[in-house]
Design an enzyme around this catalytic site. Structure first.
Site: not given
Length: 228
Positions: A86, A109
């Site tokens: 992330s 993501h």
């Protein structure tokens, strides 16, 4: 207890980010402010080694940390000792070199968000998330030299990369020897495609936390009532 600390080794400074990004209710995690204080405390070093094992966290805290690293005037080497998932994967992109352990992982993501309210308020949140995604995407493109459309597709799909894939796709510059690391981050349970080994660690820590909570409840139930 946060796993974040800094130290010097000659003219090299070392910062270890082994925690989520952003302060939590329990005052753990790595904030942009605490990172800035640690960077300043290193003093007049000419090189920075940043060691990462983090599940990610706050996007804007992470972007602030990324920009602090980019402003550092000396050599910047990022070492992915475990996972850089992330927003911590974006932080990793700030290095002049990105060295990933043979058993390390990078995950990218699309950003998440939560909102309550009218349809119009939710549309505004969606627009904000799109703009945030574009900022993250540009950082990945700048680091890797990859095609914007391909990296955007990887983000949308929540893509986990092993060391070889990370090097091949330009998210890391080299693969180094395997490291021993602990990735028992409860936050990993929020992702959809966590590799089985990492998910097992995340589930394990959730189970231990649940057991601890039950023990505390039993202790409270067994305590003598207090009188006024």
């Amino acid at each position: 207890m946060t796993q974040f600390f800094a130290k010097t080794a000659g003219k090299r400074g070392e910062i270890y980010v082994y925690d989520a990004i952003g302060r939590s209710f329990f005052d753990d995690g790595v904030s942009a402010k605490s990172f800035a204080e640690s960077l300043k405390a290193l003093g007049n070093v000419s090189a920075l080694d940043l060691y990462i094992n983090s599940p990610g966290g706050s996007v804007f805290e992470g972007l602030a940390i990324y920009n602090q690293i980019k402003r550092f005037a000396g050599e910047k080497i990022v070492h992915i000792d475990g996972i850089a998932a992330s927003i911590s994967s974006v932080i990793a992109m700030a290095g002049d070199e990105v060295r990933i352990a043979a058993n390390g992982t990078i995950m990218i993501h699309d950003p998440w968000g939560m909102t309550m309210g009218t349809a119009e308020e939710m549309r505004k949140t969606a627009d904000s998330l799109d703009k945030t995604r574009d900022v993250l995407l540009e950082n990945y493109v700048a680091r890797t030299g990859g095609k914007r459309e391909q990296i955007s597709a990887w983000m949308a799909a929540e893509t986990w990369m092993n060391a070889d894939e990370a090097v091949e796709r330009g998210f890391a510059t080299s693969k180094v020897e395997e490291k021993q690391f602990n990735a028992a981050f409860p936050m990993l349970d929020k992702f959809n495609k966590v590799p089985a080994g990492l998910r097992k660690q995340a589930t394990s820590v959730d189970a231990r936390m649940a057991q601890m909570s039950m023990r505390l409840q039993k202790l409270n139930l067994g305590a003598s009532p207090k009188t006024a």
